[in-house]
Design a protein around this motif. Structure first.
Motif, PDB file in Angstrom:
ATOM      1  N   ARG A 159       0.815  -1.210   0.000  1.00 14.92           N
ATOM      2  CA  ARG A 159       0.000   0.000   0.000  1.00 14.92           C
ATOM      3  C   ARG A 159       0.851   1.264   0.000  1.00 14.92           C
ATOM      4  NH1 ARG A 159      -4.250   0.690   4.756  1.00 14.92           N
ATOM      5  NH2 ARG A 159      -2.623   1.916   5.726  1.00 14.92           N
TER       6      ARG A 159
ATOM      7  N   GLU B  58       3.182   4.441  -0.508  1.00 14.22           N
ATOM      8  CA  GLU B  58       3.432   5.297  -1.666  1.00 14.22           C
ATOM      9  C   GLU B  58       4.829   5.908  -1.640  1.00 14.22           C
ATOM     10  OE1 GLU B  58       0.229   8.035  -2.134  1.00 14.22           O
ATOM     11  OE2 GLU B  58      -1.202   6.411  -2.472  1.00 14.22           O
TER      12      GLU B  58
ATOM     13  N   ALA C 270      -0.347   2.969  -8.123  1.00 18.39           N
ATOM     14  CA  ALA C 270      -1.563   2.173  -8.007  1.00 18.39           C
ATOM     15  C   ALA C 270      -1.289   0.683  -8.004  1.00 18.39           C
ATOM     16  CB  ALA C 270      -2.503   2.515  -9.149  1.00 18.39           C
TER      17      ALA C 270
ATOM     18  N   ARG D  46      -3.235  -2.009  -5.716  1.00 21.97           N
ATOM     19  CA  ARG D  46      -4.504  -1.556  -5.133  1.00 21.97           C
ATOM     20  C   ARG D  46      -5.525  -2.680  -5.070  1.00 21.97           C
ATOM     21  NH1 ARG D  46      -5.935   4.478  -7.133  1.00 21.97           N
ATOM     22  NH2 ARG D  46      -4.429   5.485  -5.764  1.00 21.97           N
ATOM     23  N   GLU D  47      -5.392  -3.607  -6.039  1.00 25.16           N
ATOM     24  CA  GLU D  47      -6.336  -4.731  -6.091  1.00 25.16           C
ATOM     25  C   GLU D  47      -6.407  -5.446  -4.748  1.00 25.16           C
ATOM     26  OE1 GLU D  47      -4.378  -3.955  -8.417  1.00 25.16           O
ATOM     27  OE2 GLU D  47      -5.301  -4.255 -10.377  1.00 25.16           O
TER      28      GLU D  47
ATOM     29  N   HIS E 116      -6.621  -4.566  -1.838  1.00 27.29           N
ATOM     30  CA  HIS E 116      -7.625  -4.115  -0.869  1.00 27.29           C
ATOM     31  C   HIS E 116      -8.961  -4.803  -1.070  1.00 27.29           C
ATOM     32  CE1 HIS E 116      -5.621  -0.675   1.033  1.00 27.29           C
ATOM     33  NE2 HIS E 116      -4.880  -0.737  -0.050  1.00 27.29           N
TER      34      HIS E 116
END
Lengths: 599, 305
Positions: free
Chosen positions: A270, A272, A532, A535-536, A538
């Motif tokens: 997650r 950044e 990104a 992100r899946e 989550h």
């Protein structure tokens, strides 16, 4: 007593650090390298694998300060030296000025590693903590991260000290060699909290992300590669003092490590910030080490030490590259980077090899230690734990890909490619050694067992005998690292040669010339997917649920409880120092009278 | 025969044989799905024709050095996984390097390919391609969980990580693992379907949601080499499952029969199932195998006592 000088190297480190505070910056920058050269020189002059010196400082024999060296201490010291060497080379090329404190922290860690008694261990531990605390203050005006690090470290130190005092008072001696099982059972659990806290195992990991992100970039590598290993060393020390492998307690620690590796991996995806990702990855990797060591079997401890060595190499490599990139570009987040591959080919290859090893893929060294850890879990018969570790390890592919894609691949975002340059020469020079080591360990994985086997003997476990350096063998199976490397090289070369025979001509396209669902993308379109990636994850119910959780609430609760106790204390202590001392004096007088009033 | 010579021959021939066999399998796959759709479908050797056509294109669009090397890394990974899996359960014929490896090594060698692919897709700069890669990596979490529940329990039961040992035990007792441990075989089939990229776990390519997935940027010879390696890799995976769960093969006929049975299973299964979303796939890939795995573990414990 030829080895005396070598045993004292940590003291020289501290001395160099203190000297560095008063010398000009340009000279202070050389001190890490001087320290490494000194240590290696002293060791080469009188190679010794065992030895001890003691110093009676207050005339009480049971409180003597003792320093010893033994295989296990030496291998952790070697990791420290490697880290310091890479750090020392890279820092020549950086604008940082924390080198004296690094030396103090390194010296502290060295003292803790070489300690023959618990008092020396504690002194070293504290020097290490304070040495690593000050660089956290350099970055920003807001010192929240540094304060958090301090609070957690003090808590760790307090539990460590509790354990030490319990053992000392029960045993009437602080010597590590004289600790019996009973007194260890009393004190080691307390000490373990201090050790797990230093290694950043959940739930004691709260200080790690903020401390790592606030520290100077190169120093973060030092913290992750070297200082976190002090906790691992403590853990190995603890299982030596208290053979716990069959107890529930060991199972709990092993599971703490396993869960750390899983949840820290989720969290890393997650992230950044580039350094944030590496930080969480570091927490998760130490989780594997804790799991393996807590298994307590030969295979487990060997796997743990092997993974500790690998992790040191990989993390100093990755953190140094990232520090170099941040120094060059001034950007720290994935959504600000991208497309740097052809501008920074050396860094790309370094990061690529780093992530291959970090993901534990053959042919590089990272696979050997993961294989040992899996084998240890299979040997123990714990499939559930094996599957969780595998899940963590597979999920790690995602953050590894994010790391390399976000920085080097895709499209440039905020970094101007026309002016971007390769990372500085100091960084590049520094990376050669870890890169070479990763290759070497990949080809000759069992060479490391020449060091690990004496350690296993030292802590009372069966050594795992190996034949040739290329073939790593356990009771469960074996594989040939050299063959794997050769086959990969051979297959790659043959396929490349065959592929070159194909007649079709390659034609390089403009980077915007991509298959984009029938549209023609323009410069302004956000084509970089860097931030990104992952992100899946989550949306996977289990992962999404746990990613929403955090230990913040728990620590907030601790905070409020502490506050309430503080206000209780405030009822008695009215803020008047004189009154407080008066009460303290009266109590002391009372106790003295009760005790019999002897002078 | 001279051992070195036979080793070299094995290493060079194994990928070619694997390529040919898997190519024919995919030919029948296209015919079978065509019949299900009530059409005739292409000839059996259509895959070889396609592959040859891709290699003979004049022009290949590239995105620089890494884009060029990615497919080659992927092929090297596929060939390597094949080389560490023996074709037969006895002798040295086509046994490759299986004596120098073990099951855990093979599972990790199988990941080298996706890494090479991911690098090439990443450098191509196509965001849709990267989405496909990320789906693939996310799906892999579920696949590995299911796979390792199965082979983990197997390795714990036999107390070995060596693939050859697992095959020898089956050859000695004469009982295939899919018969001895049917639950483990069923769990592994979840992973198998995913590894083979068949429905319902085929969200990586997913042509209707993201524009073509990881392969979007590859054309001509690059697509050609990806096709070649995917056939070799397919055969490696079939071989792995045959060796772990179906007792391995003792001759060519058995080898073809067993691998084709597995291939047919996934082809037919894939033909009738719709597709999961990636998060649904991961969910089902850890929940169902976990429940079955617990039952299997209890049964194994009882058998031990």
């Amino acid at each position: 007593m030829n080895d005396t000088l070598f045993i004292l190297t940590p003291l020289f480190f501290v001395a160099l650090g203190v000297l560095g505070l008063f010398t000009p910056k340009s000279i202070g920058k050389l001190f890490p390298l001087i320290g490494v050269a000194l240590a290696i020189g002293l060791f080469a002059y009188t190679p010794a694998y065992t030895g001890m010196i003691s110093f009676d400082w207050i005339g009480i024999p049971s409180m003597e300060l003792t320093a010893i060296i033994s295989p296990i201490r030496l291998i952790f010291f070697a990791m420290l030296l490697l880290t310091l060497f890479v750090y020392g080379l890279a820092t020549l090329n950086s604008k940082s000025n924390e080198e004296p404190f690094t030396m103090i922290a390194a010296g502290g860690m060295g003292i803790a590693l070489f300690s023959g008694d618990l008092i020396t261990l504690f002194i070293g531990w504290e020097i290490m903590t304070w040495g690593s605390y000050i660089p956290l203050l350099f970055r920003k005006k807001d010192h929240k991260a540094a304060r958090r690090y301090l609070v957690f470290s003090l808590f760790g130190a307090a539990t460590l000290l509790t354990g030490i005092i319990l053992i000392g008072s029960h045993e009437n001696s602080f010597l590590i060699s004289s600790i019996t099982r009973e007194s260890a059972a009393l004190g080691v659990p307390f000490m373990l909290i201090g050790f797990l806290l230093k290694s950043g195992t959940m739930p004691f990991h709260r200080w790690v992300p903020s401390a790592y992100s606030e520290s100077p970039d190169l120093f973060t590598g030092f913290m992750s590669a070297a200082l976190s290993k002090a906790g691992v060393f403590g853990l190995i020390l603890a299982i030596t003092l208290l053979p716990i492998s069959e107890t529930l307690f060991a199972t709990i620690i092993a599971w703490l490590g396993t869960l750390t590796s899983l949840f820290a991996t989720f969290r890393a995806i997650r992230e950044e910030e580039i350094k944030g990702l590496l930080t969480w990855s570091s927490i998760s990797q130490v989780g594997y080490i804790v799991t393996a060591v807590a298994l307590g079997s030969s295979l487990g401890v060997a796997g743990g030490i092997f993974h500790a060595v690998n992790h040191t190499i990989i993390k100093i490599l990755l953190f140094t590259v990232v520090a170099g990139i941040i120094a060059r570009t001034g950007k720290t987040r994935f959504d600000q980077m991208g497309g740097l591959i052809y501008k920074m080919p050396f860094s790309f290859i370094a990061v690529l090899m780093g992530i291959i090893a970090l993901a534990g893929m053959p042919p590089l060294g990272g696979f050997a230690s993961k294989w040992l850890i899996y084998s240890a879990l299979i040997e123990k018969g714990d499939v559930l734990q094996l599957v969780v570790v595998i899940a963590a390890s597979t999920t790690a592919f995602l953050y590894n890909f994010k790391l390399i894609y976000g920085i080097f691949l895709g499209h440039p975002t905020e970094v101007d490619l026309s002016t971007a340059k390769e990372i500085g020469w100091g960084y590049r020079l520094a990376l050669v050694v870890p890169l070479g080591l990763l290759m070497a360990i990949g080809m000759f994985p069992s060479a490391l067992f020449t060091v690990i086997n004496p350690i296993l003997t030292e802590i009372g476990l069966e050594p795992i005998l190996q034949g040739s350096y290329a073939i790593i063998t356990t009771s469960l199976g074996s594989y040939n690292g050299l063959f794997v490397m050769e086959t990969f090289g051979g297959a790659f070369a043959i396929i490349l040669a065959l592929f070159s025979l194909v007649k079709s001509k390659s034609r390089d396209l403009n980077r915007l010339d991509i298959a984009y669902a029938g549209e023609t993308p323009t410069e302004k379109m956000p084509l970089h997917y860097g931030f990104a990636v992952g992100r899946e994850i989550h949306r996977i119910l289990f992962v999404g649920y746990w990613l929403k959780k955090s230990t913040t609430h728990f620590y907030n609760w601790v905070h409020s409880i502490t506050n309430q106790f503080a206000s209780l204390a405030r009822l008695i202590y009215n803020g008047n120092m004189a009154f407080f001392f008066g009460v303290a004096f009266a109590v002391a007088l009372l106790l003295w009278i009760i005790a019999g009033g002897n002078a | 025969m001279n051992p070195t010579l036979s080793l070299v021959l094995n290493l060079l021939l194994a990928p070619i044989v694997g390529y040919l066999i898997a190519g024919i399998y995919y030919g029948t796959y296209r015919q079978i799905t065509a019949r299900i759709h009530r059409r005739w479908g292409p000839p059996l050797i259509q895959n070889f024709i396609d592959n040859f056509k891709l290699f003979s294109k004049k022009d290949a669009a590239s995105h620089g050095m890494m884009f060029h090397l990615g497919p080659i890394i992927m092929s090297a990974g596929s060939v390597m996984s094949l080389l560490f899996i023996p074709f037969f359960n006895h002798g040295t014929l086509f046994s490759g390097l299986s004596t120098s490896g073990n099951l855990l090594l093979i599972t990790y060698l199988m990941v080298i390919g996706p890494l090479g692919n991911a690098l090439a897709v990443g450098v191509s700069g196509n965001p849709f391609g990267v989405m496909g890669v990320v789906r693939g990596l996310t799906r892999m979490i579920g696949l590995e969980i299911a796979f390792f529940i199965a082979i983990g329990l197997l390795m714990v039961t036999y107390n070995t990580t060596s693939l050859l040992d697992i095959m020898n035990i089956q050859a000695q007792t004469g009982v295939w693992n899919m018969v001895a441990h049917p639950l483990l075989f069923i769990i592994s089939l979840f992973a198998f379907l995913g590894f083979m990229g068949s429905s319902p776990f085929d969200m990586v390519g997913a042509p209707t949601e993201v524009y073509s997935g990881p392969r979007a940027e590859f054309g001509s010879k690059y697509l050609g080499i990806l096709m070649t390696q995917s056939m070799i890799f397919t055969f490696a995976k079939l071989l792995l499952w045959v060796n772990i769960f179906m007792g391995g093969a003792s001759n060519w006929f058995e080898l073809i029969a067993k691998t084709y049975a597995l291939f047919l299973f996934q082809a037919l299964w894939g033909a009738v199932f719709p597709r999961f979303k990636v998060e649904q796939a991961v969910d089902i890939l850890w929940k169902v195998p976990a429940v079955l795995g617990v039952i299997a573990a209890i049964i194994l414990q009882i058998q031990k006592m």
